[in-house]
Design a protein around this motif. Structure first.
Motif, PDB file in Angstrom:
ATOM      1  N   SER A 267       0.845  -1.186   0.000  1.00  0.00           N
ATOM      2  CA  SER A 267       0.000   0.000   0.000  1.00  0.00           C
ATOM      3  C   SER A 267       0.879   1.234   0.000  1.00  0.00           C
ATOM      4  O   SER A 267       2.055   1.180   0.358  1.00  0.00           O
ATOM      5  N   SER A 268       0.306   2.346  -0.398  1.00  0.00           N
ATOM      6  CA  SER A 268       1.007   3.625  -0.383  1.00  0.00           C
ATOM      7  C   SER A 268       0.068   4.677   0.152  1.00  0.00           C
ATOM      8  O   SER A 268      -1.156   4.504   0.165  1.00  0.00           O
ATOM      9  N   LEU A 269       0.635   5.778   0.590  1.00  0.00           N
ATOM     10  CA  LEU A 269      -0.146   6.940   0.994  1.00  0.00           C
ATOM     11  C   LEU A 269       0.168   8.083   0.044  1.00  0.00           C
ATOM     12  O   LEU A 269       1.332   8.452  -0.114  1.00  0.00           O
ATOM     13  N   ILE A 270      -0.839   8.618  -0.595  1.00  0.00           N
ATOM     14  CA  ILE A 270      -0.689   9.829  -1.395  1.00  0.00           C
ATOM     15  C   ILE A 270      -1.233  10.968  -0.537  1.00  0.00           C
ATOM     16  O   ILE A 270      -2.438  11.023  -0.258  1.00  0.00           O
ATOM     17  N   VAL A 271      -0.354  11.839  -0.083  1.00  0.00           N
ATOM     18  CA  VAL A 271      -0.739  12.858   0.898  1.00  0.00           C
ATOM     19  C   VAL A 271      -0.734  14.244   0.260  1.00  0.00           C
ATOM     20  O   VAL A 271       0.250  14.640  -0.371  1.00  0.00           O
ATOM     21  N   ILE A 272      -1.839  14.961   0.443  1.00  0.00           N
ATOM     22  CA  ILE A 272      -1.992  16.306  -0.126  1.00  0.00           C
ATOM     23  C   ILE A 272      -2.255  17.308   0.999  1.00  0.00           C
ATOM     24  O   ILE A 272      -3.391  17.438   1.466  1.00  0.00           O
ATOM     25  N   PRO A 273      -1.227  18.031   1.472  1.00  0.00           N
ATOM     26  CA  PRO A 273      -1.505  19.128   2.401  1.00  0.00           C
ATOM     27  C   PRO A 273      -2.160  20.265   1.617  1.00  0.00           C
ATOM     28  O   PRO A 273      -1.756  20.548   0.485  1.00  0.00           O
ATOM     29  N   CYS A 274      -3.167  20.901   2.177  1.00  0.00           N
ATOM     30  CA  CYS A 274      -3.797  21.984   1.423  1.00  0.00           C
ATOM     31  C   CYS A 274      -4.408  23.017   2.352  1.00  0.00           C
ATOM     32  O   CYS A 274      -4.700  22.739   3.521  1.00  0.00           O
TER      33      CYS A 274
ATOM     34  N   ASP B 185       4.083   1.132   2.481  1.00  0.00           N
ATOM     35  CA  ASP B 185       5.489   1.147   2.083  1.00  0.00           C
ATOM     36  C   ASP B 185       5.981   2.536   1.729  1.00  0.00           C
ATOM     37  O   ASP B 185       7.079   2.927   2.102  1.00  0.00           O
ATOM     38  N   TYR B 186       5.169   3.289   0.976  1.00  0.00           N
ATOM     39  CA  TYR B 186       5.641   4.556   0.444  1.00  0.00           C
ATOM     40  C   TYR B 186       4.702   5.711   0.785  1.00  0.00           C
ATOM     41  O   TYR B 186       3.475   5.552   0.799  1.00  0.00           O
ATOM     42  N   LEU B 187       5.297   6.846   1.022  1.00  0.00           N
ATOM     43  CA  LEU B 187       4.604   8.117   1.125  1.00  0.00           C
ATOM     44  C   LEU B 187       4.854   8.884  -0.168  1.00  0.00           C
ATOM     45  O   LEU B 187       6.004   9.048  -0.578  1.00  0.00           O
ATOM     46  N   ILE B 188       3.791   9.334  -0.819  1.00  0.00           N
ATOM     47  CA  ILE B 188       3.912  10.181  -2.003  1.00  0.00           C
ATOM     48  C   ILE B 188       3.330  11.540  -1.653  1.00  0.00           C
ATOM     49  O   ILE B 188       2.146  11.647  -1.310  1.00  0.00           O
ATOM     50  N   ARG B 189       4.157  12.568  -1.698  1.00  0.00           N
ATOM     51  CA  ARG B 189       3.735  13.914  -1.316  1.00  0.00           C
ATOM     52  C   ARG B 189       3.324  14.708  -2.558  1.00  0.00           C
ATOM     53  O   ARG B 189       4.084  14.821  -3.515  1.00  0.00           O
ATOM     54  N   ILE B 190       2.128  15.252  -2.504  1.00  0.00           N
ATOM     55  CA  ILE B 190       1.578  16.031  -3.611  1.00  0.00           C
ATOM     56  C   ILE B 190       1.274  17.443  -3.125  1.00  0.00           C
ATOM     57  O   ILE B 190       0.635  17.623  -2.081  1.00  0.00           O
ATOM     58  N   ASP B 191       1.726  18.437  -3.864  1.00  0.00           N
ATOM     59  CA  ASP B 191       1.376  19.824  -3.567  1.00  0.00           C
ATOM     60  C   ASP B 191       0.066  20.159  -4.270  1.00  0.00           C
ATOM     61  O   ASP B 191      -0.059  19.970  -5.483  1.00  0.00           O
TER      62      ASP B 191
ATOM     63  N   CYS C   4       2.639   9.208 -10.085  1.00  0.00           N
ATOM     64  CA  CYS C   4       2.822   8.296  -8.948  1.00  0.00           C
ATOM     65  C   CYS C   4       3.402   6.955  -9.398  1.00  0.00           C
ATOM     66  O   CYS C   4       4.266   6.377  -8.709  1.00  0.00           O
ATOM     67  N   ASP C   5       2.957   6.452 -10.541  1.00  0.00           N
ATOM     68  CA  ASP C   5       3.470   5.179 -11.057  1.00  0.00           C
ATOM     69  C   ASP C   5       4.970   5.244 -11.316  1.00  0.00           C
ATOM     70  O   ASP C   5       5.725   4.336 -10.959  1.00  0.00           O
ATOM     71  N   ARG C   6       5.406   6.343 -11.950  1.00  0.00           N
ATOM     72  CA  ARG C   6       6.833   6.482 -12.257  1.00  0.00           C
ATOM     73  C   ARG C   6       7.677   6.585 -10.989  1.00  0.00           C
ATOM     74  O   ARG C   6       8.788   6.060 -10.923  1.00  0.00           O
ATOM     75  N   LEU C   7       7.161   7.266  -9.979  1.00  0.00           N
ATOM     76  CA  LEU C   7       7.897   7.384  -8.717  1.00  0.00           C
ATOM     77  C   LEU C   7       8.117   6.020  -8.080  1.00  0.00           C
ATOM     78  O   LEU C   7       9.229   5.693  -7.643  1.00  0.00           O
ATOM     79  N   VAL C   8       7.053   5.228  -8.027  1.00  0.00           N
ATOM     80  CA  VAL C   8       7.167   3.899  -7.424  1.00  0.00           C
ATOM     81  C   VAL C   8       8.104   3.024  -8.244  1.00  0.00           C
ATOM     82  O   VAL C   8       8.937   2.282  -7.691  1.00  0.00           O
ATOM     83  N   GLU C   9       8.001   3.100  -9.563  1.00  0.00           N
ATOM     84  CA  GLU C   9       8.894   2.316 -10.420  1.00  0.00           C
ATOM     85  C   GLU C   9      10.358   2.651 -10.150  1.00  0.00           C
ATOM     86  O   GLU C   9      11.207   1.759 -10.053  1.00  0.00           O
ATOM     87  N   GLU C  10      10.667   3.937 -10.015  1.00  0.00           N
ATOM     88  CA  GLU C  10      12.068   4.315  -9.784  1.00  0.00           C
ATOM     89  C   GLU C  10      12.523   3.930  -8.378  1.00  0.00           C
ATOM     90  O   GLU C  10      13.688   3.572  -8.182  1.00  0.00           O
ATOM     91  N   ALA C  11      11.625   3.995  -7.418  1.00  0.00           N
ATOM     92  CA  ALA C  11      11.991   3.567  -6.066  1.00  0.00           C
ATOM     93  C   ALA C  11      12.345   2.085  -6.059  1.00  0.00           C
ATOM     94  O   ALA C  11      13.330   1.663  -5.437  1.00  0.00           O
TER      95      ALA C  11
ATOM     96  N   ARG D 179      10.257   6.296   1.370  1.00  0.00           N
ATOM     97  CA  ARG D 179       9.970   5.040   2.052  1.00  0.00           C
ATOM     98  C   ARG D 179       9.514   5.378   3.481  1.00  0.00           C
ATOM     99  O   ARG D 179      10.228   6.066   4.223  1.00  0.00           O
ATOM    100  N   ILE D 180       8.345   4.910   3.860  1.00  0.00           N
ATOM    101  CA  ILE D 180       7.800   5.293   5.163  1.00  0.00           C
ATOM    102  C   ILE D 180       8.680   4.801   6.306  1.00  0.00           C
ATOM    103  O   ILE D 180       8.810   5.473   7.339  1.00  0.00           O
TER     104      ILE D 180
END
Length: 331
Positions: free
Chosen positions: A9-16, A92-98, A108-115, A172-173
């Motif tokens: 699983s991953s977390l896509i986090v959007i502070p706003c 497993d992963y935190l993805i930060r979105i502005d 997001c797919d490309r980020l996970v692939e490179e990780a 990586r969380i």
């Protein structure tokens, strides 16, 4: 990437905060990626009053992957920590979105692939700046240039490389938690501060060569000034906390505030104004040359934007270093 290679699983986090103009379209764009990656989308709101919350609630009613948290601290560092602390177990992963940015659909797919491909603990991205109005376009031209950023690597496209710091995208969380997450005393520059601790702990940071994001700058010179005032304070807090020497590209704009103060004594002798005039000439000349080369008249204001950025950053740094004024930056 095969199904077995995907993280559990991953977390896509959007502070706003007050992002009604952007949050709906951003969530619609991210939801397919969340489904592909088995991710939750956590919107962490800092007290919006412009209709952001009702837009998010409407999306939540249609998609249980989207979750809303309320961030009483308001600042982004606290928002990310709150999301990871609440929902990070087993991810497993935190993805930060502005919220105020632009992203490719496969970001997001490309980020996970490179990780997965690099075994990096953090994947950062290039941040290109774009604007629509005259002030935004000028600020974007300044922020995309060495004059405005001093050649910061994450402000330019990358072919993929190991790096000390970049615009936060994926982490990586387990690494995030091991170093204690973001320092919530930082309202600005929290990403560079965390990257310092990651490197000290032996974790590796990879700059993506496969994806990037677009940032939309402040639409007014006053907003730009206060943004960079916060950046300057954040950099000074880093220097004081970790006892590190600023890089050369950061040392140069440090001189701007002293140069402005020196110019105030030009009534004593005209030479006191010379450094200020030289700095202004370089910045304004850069804007004019850029406008001529690109054949875009509004870009001529890039020099003015650069001056505002330099001054705000320099004032913020010195105020923080000397312990003067408010210690809380502008979010």
């Amino acid at each position: 990437m095969t199904q077995t290679e995907k993280p559990s699983s991953s977390l896509i986090v959007i502070p706003c905060l007050n992002e009604a103009a952007h949050i709906g379209a951003l969530l619609d764009q991210l939801r397919p990626a969340a489904a592909r990656l088995g991710a939750r989308i956590i919107v962490v709101d800092g007290g919006s009053t412009d209709g952001t919350l009702s837009i998010v609630d409407d999306v939540i009613a249609r998609d249980p992957r989207v979750i809303l948290l309320h961030n009483k601290r308001r600042i982004q560092s606290a928002a990310i920590n709150l999301a990871v602390g609440t929902f990070g177990d087993g991810a497993d992963y935190l993805i930060r979105i502005d919220a105020h940015g632009g992203y490719p659909d496969d970001y997001c797919d490309r980020l996970v692939e490179e990780a997965l491909a690099t075994s990096a603990d953090s994947v950062v991205v290039s941040m290109l700046t774009s604007g629509s109005g005259a002030v935004q376009k000028a600020a974007a031209a300044a922020q995309n240039s060495k004059l405005g950023t001093g050649g910061s690597k994450h402000r330019h496209l990358s072919q993929g490389q190991w790096i000390d710091h970049g615009h936060h995208a994926l982490m990586r969380i387990s690494a995030f938690g091991a170093v204690g997450g973001y320092d919530e005393t930082f309202s600005h520059n929290e990403d560079a501060e965390l990257d310092y601790r990651l490197r000290k702990a032996g974790y590796k940071i990879w700059m993506s060569g496969k994806t990037q994001m677009v940032y939309y700058p402040r639409a007014s010179l006053s907003g730009l000034y206060f943004q960079y005032l916060g950046y300057g304070r954040g950099r000074a807090k880093n220097v004081l906390k970790h006892r590190v020497i600023p890089k050369v590209r950061q040392m140069v704009p440090l001189l701007v505030f002293p140069v402005v103060l020196l110019a105030a004594f030009s009534f004593v002798h005209w030479l006191a104004a010379v450094p200020l005039l030289l700095w202004a000439s370089v910045c304004l000349g850069y804007g004019l040359v850029t406008a001529i080369r690109q054949r875009k008249a509004d870009v001529a204001l890039a020099g003015v934007s650069a001056m505002v950025m330099h001054l705000g950053w320099s004032v913020g740094f010195w105020l923080q270093l000397l312990g003067l004024g408010s210690r809380r930056g502008v979010a």
